[in-house]
Design a protein around this motif. Sequence first.
Motif, PDB file in Angstrom:
ATOM      1  N   VAL A 104      51.931  45.846  29.363  1.00 16.89           N
ATOM      2  CA  VAL A 104      50.897  44.941  29.858  1.00 16.89           C
ATOM      3  C   VAL A 104      51.495  43.963  30.867  1.00 16.89           C
ATOM      4  CG1 VAL A 104      49.154  43.228  29.215  1.00 16.89           C
ATOM      5  CG2 VAL A 104      49.614  45.167  27.724  1.00 16.89           C
ATOM      6  N   ASP A 105      50.888  43.946  32.020  1.00 16.66           N
ATOM      7  CA  ASP A 105      51.282  43.045  33.095  1.00 16.66           C
ATOM      8  C   ASP A 105      50.336  41.853  33.045  1.00 16.66           C
ATOM      9  OD1 ASP A 105      52.105  41.911  35.462  1.00 16.66           O
ATOM     10  OD2 ASP A 105      51.345  43.512  36.751  1.00 16.66           O
ATOM     11  N   LEU A 106      50.841  40.717  32.615  1.00 20.98           N
ATOM     12  CA  LEU A 106      49.988  39.523  32.511  1.00 20.98           C
ATOM     13  C   LEU A 106      50.121  38.671  33.768  1.00 20.98           C
ATOM     14  CD1 LEU A 106      50.687  38.545  28.791  1.00 20.98           C
ATOM     15  CD2 LEU A 106      48.556  39.465  29.714  1.00 20.98           C
ATOM     16  N   PRO A 107      49.127  37.842  34.047  1.00 16.47           N
ATOM     17  CA  PRO A 107      49.184  37.013  35.255  1.00 16.47           C
ATOM     18  C   PRO A 107      50.368  36.061  35.238  1.00 16.47           C
ATOM     19  CG  PRO A 107      47.024  36.913  34.240  1.00 16.47           C
ATOM     20  CD  PRO A 107      47.910  37.618  33.270  1.00 16.47           C
ATOM     21  N   GLY A 108      50.850  35.772  36.420  1.00 18.02           N
ATOM     22  CA  GLY A 108      51.907  34.773  36.543  1.00 18.02           C
ATOM     23  C   GLY A 108      51.350  33.401  36.191  1.00 18.02           C
ATOM     24  N   TYR A 109      52.163  32.592  35.542  1.00 17.92           N
ATOM     25  CA  TYR A 109      51.686  31.251  35.216  1.00 17.92           C
ATOM     26  C   TYR A 109      52.518  30.229  35.975  1.00 17.92           C
ATOM     27  CZ  TYR A 109      55.645  31.304  31.951  1.00 17.92           C
ATOM     28  OH  TYR A 109      56.893  31.412  31.396  1.00 17.92           O
ATOM     29  N   GLY A 110      52.129  28.974  35.797  1.00 18.00           N
ATOM     30  CA  GLY A 110      52.905  27.905  36.402  1.00 18.00           C
ATOM     31  C   GLY A 110      52.214  27.338  37.607  1.00 18.00           C
ATOM     32  N   TYR A 111      51.646  26.190  37.404  1.00 14.04           N
ATOM     33  CA  TYR A 111      50.964  25.512  38.495  1.00 14.04           C
ATOM     34  C   TYR A 111      51.530  24.115  38.620  1.00 14.04           C
ATOM     35  CZ  TYR A 111      47.738  29.209  37.500  1.00 14.04           C
ATOM     36  OH  TYR A 111      47.196  30.427  37.271  1.00 14.04           O
ATOM     37  N   ALA A 112      51.333  23.536  39.782  1.00 17.37           N
ATOM     38  CA  ALA A 112      51.772  22.157  39.978  1.00 17.37           C
ATOM     39  C   ALA A 112      50.905  21.225  39.117  1.00 17.37           C
ATOM     40  CB  ALA A 112      51.651  21.782  41.438  1.00 17.37           C
ATOM     41  N   LYS A 113      49.718  21.718  38.805  1.00 16.81           N
ATOM     42  CA  LYS A 113      48.741  20.954  38.023  1.00 16.81           C
ATOM     43  C   LYS A 113      49.380  20.356  36.761  1.00 16.81           C
ATOM     44  CE  LYS A 113      45.441  23.335  36.003  1.00 16.81           C
ATOM     45  NZ  LYS A 113      44.362  24.308  35.919  1.00 16.81           N
ATOM     46  N   VAL A 114      49.186  19.065  36.588  1.00 18.05           N
ATOM     47  CA  VAL A 114      49.723  18.432  35.382  1.00 18.05           C
ATOM     48  C   VAL A 114      48.657  18.476  34.301  1.00 18.05           C
ATOM     49  CG1 VAL A 114      50.681  16.308  34.417  1.00 18.05           C
ATOM     50  CG2 VAL A 114      51.156  16.913  36.782  1.00 18.05           C
ATOM     51  N   SER A 115      49.066  18.922  33.160  1.00 17.03           N
ATOM     52  CA  SER A 115      48.094  19.021  32.088  1.00 17.03           C
ATOM     53  C   SER A 115      48.761  18.651  30.781  1.00 17.03           C
ATOM     54  CB  SER A 115      47.562  20.441  32.020  1.00 17.03           C
ATOM     55  OG  SER A 115      46.952  20.648  30.782  1.00 17.03           O
TER      56      SER A 115
END
Length: 198
Positions: free
Chosen positions: A74-85
Amino acid sequence: MDIKSAEFVISNTNVDKCPKDLIPEYAFIGRSNVGKSSLINMLVQRKSLAKTSGKPGKTQLINHFKINNSWFLVDLPGYGYAKVSKSVKSKFQKFIVEYFEKRKQLVSAFVLIDVRHSPQKVDVEFMQWLGEHGIPFSIIFTKADKLKPGAIKRNAENYLQKLTEDAWEEAPNHFITSSSSGAGRDDVLNYIENINNE
Ligand code: GDP
């Protein structure tokens, strides 16, 4: 493990629509650009399997590939955004979280880390989240051809050392790979094969 067949099955964002087959499943995930598509194509020795869904934005989908008619990659989406959460749940797309919470066939995840990098918050948080949810995972260090052997060893050791300082009593299982040279291919495939044969 010899790869005799590798076929694209389905892409979606809804875990309930993932294939129903009760065969072992292994999920590959990491930050965008970590080398996930290249690694998947290297493992299965297909030039562009990880892109064969042919849909724009496929990197934002859960992509199922059936390997040797016996397990799912399974190829899952890349994660990691500049968005602070504040919450991990909103930091990682809802459907990724749901995938890990619901997917009973999942045997293990592979979290991809660029071997040149030191631990980044988003990766560590993600691995912590997997740990808290009892989801087994290994680290796959990628792009090993970019460093000399001594530096690879040092970087990987430092990374694992830092992880254990911050979060774990024991370092996770890990692999060192290069999609350019094919390094680590047998290690990852044999690991999967051994689990499948258990
Ligand atoms: P993804 O976004 O995680 O799927 O990453 P890609 O597989 O598309 O790779 C991102 C970039 O890193 C591309 O320019 C690749 O050519 C490069 N890359 C990926 N794997 C390797 C590797 O093992 N060695 C080297 N030198 N470059 C790599």
